[in-house]
Design a protein around this motif. Sequence first.
Motif, PDB file in Angstrom:
ATOM      1  N   LEU A   1       0.858  -1.189   0.000  1.00 20.18           N
ATOM      2  CA  LEU A   1       0.000   0.000   0.000  1.00 20.18           C
ATOM      3  C   LEU A   1       0.892   1.236   0.000  1.00 20.18           C
ATOM      4  O   LEU A   1       1.602   1.493   0.970  1.00 20.18           O
ATOM      5  N   PHE A   2       0.905   1.956  -1.117  1.00 17.27           N
ATOM      6  CA  PHE A   2       1.652   3.215  -1.196  1.00 17.27           C
ATOM      7  C   PHE A   2       0.704   4.340  -0.778  1.00 17.27           C
ATOM      8  O   PHE A   2      -0.433   4.403  -1.252  1.00 17.27           O
ATOM      9  N   VAL A   3       1.168   5.213   0.076  1.00 17.53           N
ATOM     10  CA  VAL A   3       0.341   6.319   0.541  1.00 17.53           C
ATOM     11  C   VAL A   3       1.051   7.632   0.245  1.00 17.53           C
ATOM     12  O   VAL A   3       2.219   7.815   0.607  1.00 17.53           O
ATOM     13  N   GLU A   4       0.346   8.539  -0.428  1.00 19.21           N
ATOM     14  CA  GLU A   4       0.877   9.857  -0.747  1.00 19.21           C
ATOM     15  C   GLU A   4      -0.019  10.883  -0.058  1.00 19.21           C
ATOM     16  O   GLU A   4      -1.235  10.884  -0.250  1.00 19.21           O
ATOM     17  N   GLY A   5       0.555  11.745   0.773  1.00 17.78           N
ATOM     18  CA  GLY A   5      -0.252  12.769   1.443  1.00 17.78           C
ATOM     19  C   GLY A   5      -0.430  12.492   2.920  1.00 17.78           C
ATOM     20  O   GLY A   5      -0.324  11.354   3.391  1.00 17.78           O
ATOM     21  N   ALA A   6      -0.726  13.560   3.664  1.00 15.71           N
ATOM     22  CA  ALA A   6      -0.890  13.479   5.117  1.00 15.71           C
ATOM     23  C   ALA A   6      -2.318  13.075   5.468  1.00 15.71           C
ATOM     24  O   ALA A   6      -3.188  13.008   4.610  1.00 15.71           O
ATOM     25  N   ILE A   7      -2.525  12.793   6.753  1.00 13.94           N
ATOM     26  CA  ILE A   7      -3.841  12.388   7.236  1.00 13.94           C
ATOM     27  C   ILE A   7      -4.355  13.450   8.199  1.00 13.94           C
ATOM     28  O   ILE A   7      -3.746  13.699   9.242  1.00 13.94           O
ATOM     29  N   PRO A   8      -5.491  14.097   7.882  1.00 14.26           N
ATOM     30  CA  PRO A   8      -6.057  15.088   8.796  1.00 14.26           C
ATOM     31  C   PRO A   8      -6.793  14.396   9.944  1.00 14.26           C
ATOM     32  O   PRO A   8      -7.622  13.524   9.709  1.00 14.26           O
ATOM     33  N   THR A   9      -6.471  14.778  11.173  1.00 16.10           N
ATOM     34  CA  THR A   9      -7.100  14.122  12.323  1.00 16.10           C
ATOM     35  C   THR A   9      -8.017  15.067  13.104  1.00 16.10           C
ATOM     36  O   THR A   9      -8.779  14.618  13.957  1.00 16.10           O
ATOM     37  N   ALA A  10      -7.927  16.385  12.844  1.00 14.77           N
ATOM     38  CA  ALA A  10      -8.782  17.329  13.570  1.00 14.77           C
ATOM     39  C   ALA A  10     -10.239  17.162  13.120  1.00 14.77           C
ATOM     40  O   ALA A  10     -10.494  16.616  12.040  1.00 14.77           O
TER      41      ALA A  10
ATOM     42  N   GLN B   1     -12.840  15.104   9.440  1.00  9.50           N
ATOM     43  CA  GLN B   1     -13.776  15.598   8.416  1.00  9.50           C
ATOM     44  C   GLN B   1     -13.132  16.518   7.381  1.00  9.50           C
ATOM     45  O   GLN B   1     -13.760  16.877   6.390  1.00  9.50           O
ATOM     46  N   TYR B   2     -11.859  16.881   7.576  1.00  7.85           N
ATOM     47  CA  TYR B   2     -11.178  17.699   6.574  1.00  7.85           C
ATOM     48  C   TYR B   2     -10.898  16.910   5.301  1.00  7.85           C
ATOM     49  O   TYR B   2     -10.572  17.486   4.270  1.00  7.85           O
ATOM     50  N   GLY B   3     -10.994  15.592   5.360  1.00  9.78           N
ATOM     51  CA  GLY B   3     -10.753  14.805   4.156  1.00  9.78           C
ATOM     52  C   GLY B   3     -11.592  13.546   4.152  1.00  9.78           C
ATOM     53  O   GLY B   3     -11.433  12.678   5.009  1.00  9.78           O
ATOM     54  N   THR B   4     -12.529  13.446   3.213  1.00 14.01           N
ATOM     55  CA  THR B   4     -13.308  12.210   3.075  1.00 14.01           C
ATOM     56  C   THR B   4     -13.178  11.733   1.631  1.00 14.01           C
ATOM     57  O   THR B   4     -12.835  12.512   0.740  1.00 14.01           O
ATOM     58  N   ILE B   5     -13.475  10.459   1.415  1.00 14.03           N
ATOM     59  CA  ILE B   5     -13.220   9.894   0.092  1.00 14.03           C
ATOM     60  C   ILE B   5     -14.270   8.841  -0.273  1.00 14.03           C
ATOM     61  O   ILE B   5     -14.764   8.125   0.612  1.00 14.03           O
ATOM     62  N   GLY B   6     -14.625   8.801  -1.539  1.00 20.08           N
ATOM     63  CA  GLY B   6     -15.530   7.758  -2.022  1.00 20.08           C
ATOM     64  C   GLY B   6     -16.977   8.011  -1.647  1.00 20.08           C
ATOM     65  O   GLY B   6     -17.308   8.930  -0.892  1.00 20.08           O
ATOM     66  N   ALA B   7     -17.848   7.140  -2.161  1.00 23.40           N
ATOM     67  CA  ALA B   7     -19.291   7.307  -1.972  1.00 23.40           C
ATOM     68  C   ALA B   7     -19.690   7.167  -0.512  1.00 23.40           C
ATOM     69  O   ALA B   7     -20.666   7.759  -0.055  1.00 23.40           O
ATOM     70  N   SER B   8     -18.912   6.391   0.257  1.00 25.80           N
ATOM     71  CA  SER B   8     -19.301   6.126   1.645  1.00 25.80           C
ATOM     72  C   SER B   8     -18.993   7.291   2.576  1.00 25.80           C
ATOM     73  O   SER B   8     -19.461   7.324   3.707  1.00 25.80           O
ATOM     74  N   GLY B   9     -18.175   8.242   2.107  1.00 27.13           N
ATOM     75  CA  GLY B   9     -17.809   9.358   2.961  1.00 27.13           C
ATOM     76  C   GLY B   9     -16.818   8.988   4.053  1.00 27.13           C
ATOM     77  O   GLY B   9     -16.653   9.699   5.039  1.00 27.13           O
ATOM     78  N   GLU B  10     -16.147   7.870   3.862  1.00 25.77           N
ATOM     79  CA  GLU B  10     -15.084   7.428   4.769  1.00 25.77           C
ATOM     80  C   GLU B  10     -14.033   8.546   4.920  1.00 25.77           C
ATOM     81  O   GLU B  10     -13.685   9.194   3.930  1.00 25.77           O
ATOM     82  N   THR B  11     -13.547   8.768   6.142  1.00 26.47           N
ATOM     83  CA  THR B  11     -12.486   9.780   6.276  1.00 26.47           C
ATOM     84  C   THR B  11     -11.170   9.191   5.784  1.00 26.47           C
ATOM     85  O   THR B  11     -11.022   7.964   5.686  1.00 26.47           O
ATOM     86  N   PHE B  12     -10.207  10.078   5.503  1.00 24.19           N
ATOM     87  CA  PHE B  12      -8.887   9.609   5.051  1.00 24.19           C
ATOM     88  C   PHE B  12      -8.300   8.636   6.079  1.00 24.19           C
ATOM     89  O   PHE B  12      -7.684   7.633   5.728  1.00 24.19           O
ATOM     90  N   GLN B  13      -8.491   8.951   7.354  1.00 27.26           N
ATOM     91  CA  GLN B  13      -7.930   8.093   8.396  1.00 27.26           C
ATOM     92  C   GLN B  13      -8.575   6.708   8.376  1.00 27.26           C
ATOM     93  O   GLN B  13      -7.877   5.683   8.433  1.00 27.26           O
TER      94      GLN B  13
ATOM     95  N   PRO C   1       0.060  26.676  11.677  1.00 28.86           N
ATOM     96  CA  PRO C   1      -0.561  26.128  12.900  1.00 28.86           C
ATOM     97  C   PRO C   1      -1.272  24.789  12.675  1.00 28.86           C
ATOM     98  O   PRO C   1      -2.058  24.394  13.518  1.00 28.86           O
ATOM     99  N   ASN C   2      -0.994  24.100  11.626  1.00 31.27           N
ATOM    100  CA  ASN C   2      -1.568  22.781  11.324  1.00 31.27           C
ATOM    101  C   ASN C   2      -3.075  22.714  11.602  1.00 31.27           C
ATOM    102  O   ASN C   2      -3.529  21.953  12.459  1.00 31.27           O
ATOM    103  N   PRO C   3      -3.854  23.491  10.854  1.00 34.70           N
ATOM    104  CA  PRO C   3      -5.302  23.584  11.147  1.00 34.70           C
ATOM    105  C   PRO C   3      -6.047  22.261  11.021  1.00 34.70           C
ATOM    106  O   PRO C   3      -7.059  22.065  11.696  1.00 34.70           O
ATOM    107  N   THR C   4      -5.568  21.346  10.192  1.00 31.55           N
ATOM    108  CA  THR C   4      -6.314  20.095   9.997  1.00 31.55           C
ATOM    109  C   THR C   4      -5.802  18.970  10.899  1.00 31.55           C
ATOM    110  O   THR C   4      -6.280  17.843  10.817  1.00 31.55           O
ATOM    111  N   GLY C   5      -4.821  19.261  11.755  1.00 33.02           N
ATOM    112  CA  GLY C   5      -4.264  18.204  12.612  1.00 33.02           C
ATOM    113  C   GLY C   5      -3.595  17.122  11.792  1.00 33.02           C
ATOM    114  O   GLY C   5      -3.696  15.931  12.101  1.00 33.02           O
TER     115      GLY C   5
END
Length: 269
Positions: free
Chosen positions: A73-82, A86-98, A128-132
């Motif tokens: 599994l190659f991963v490109e990009g950070a994971i927002p935890t704040a 909800q700062y990053g969701t993906i796909g039809a299910s609305g799963e968060t990046f995390q 200030p890392n707004p998205t955690g």
Amino acid sequence: TELMNRVPVVWIELQDCAGNSEALLRSSAPTVDDLIFDVLSLEFHETIMAASGHQADAQLEDAIEHFKGKYLLFVEGAIPTAMNGQYGTIGASGETFQEHLERLSKDAAAVVAVGTCATFGGIPAAAPNPTGAVGVMNIVKGKPVINIPACPANPANMVGVVLHYVLTGQIPELDSLLRPKFAFGYRIHDNCERRAHFDAGEFVEEWGDHGAQNNFCLYKVGCKGPMTFNNCSIIRYNEGANWPVGVGRGCIGCSEPDFWDKYAYERPM
Ligand code: SF4
Ligand code: F3S
């Protein structure tokens, strides 16, 4: 006859700019076509694949089911935890990046974080890392994680990790920050083409001065090569064409943890 079994790769993009994907497309040894046809089997990659929407979703689910326990599994990009991710969701299910990363890493053979955002949080994690934002190793537990930092990660190092895995069935030897030692075992400064000028005390003092015109050392105008572990000074970028020090602006430590906040392009105090 095929020399080796192609290793299935699932590549996901989280808080990213696709710069590492762009870098992969410029792999020269092997070229990206040789890589995709002979070495790895790229099962899913949002930027390169033909499918989109529900078809793409289905392709991803098929791949992780079919190659359960076998894919990298190659991963490109950070994971927002704040804000619960909800700062990053993906796909039809609305799963968060995390959630997405946790689910896809569960059945991976190993997880490869490419680029400084996926390894250490990178630019999204800058104050200030707004998205955690955090890196993959802060989220993925109980799986081998390999970090290939830099902005972008050098395709030669991505290919090196894949080839090592294909040929030996194991991940390469890593340092305490989970970086492959073959690439991150020495500093930029150790192998820099301007090092003789550093040793001779010959520095660029102002942009465009006599030293700049003669490729003197860039330390006094902010080069972070002495603090940065990476192999750019040996393998360079874009098919060996050039690299930061080679174009005369110095290293900004783009592959180091806390890059940006710690290694902003400043002169030494
Ligand atoms: Fe070291 Fe940077 Fe000078 Fe090269 S340009 S010798 S990496 S300080
Ligand atoms: Fe980055 Fe420094 Fe290499 S800025 S690309 S680590 S020379």
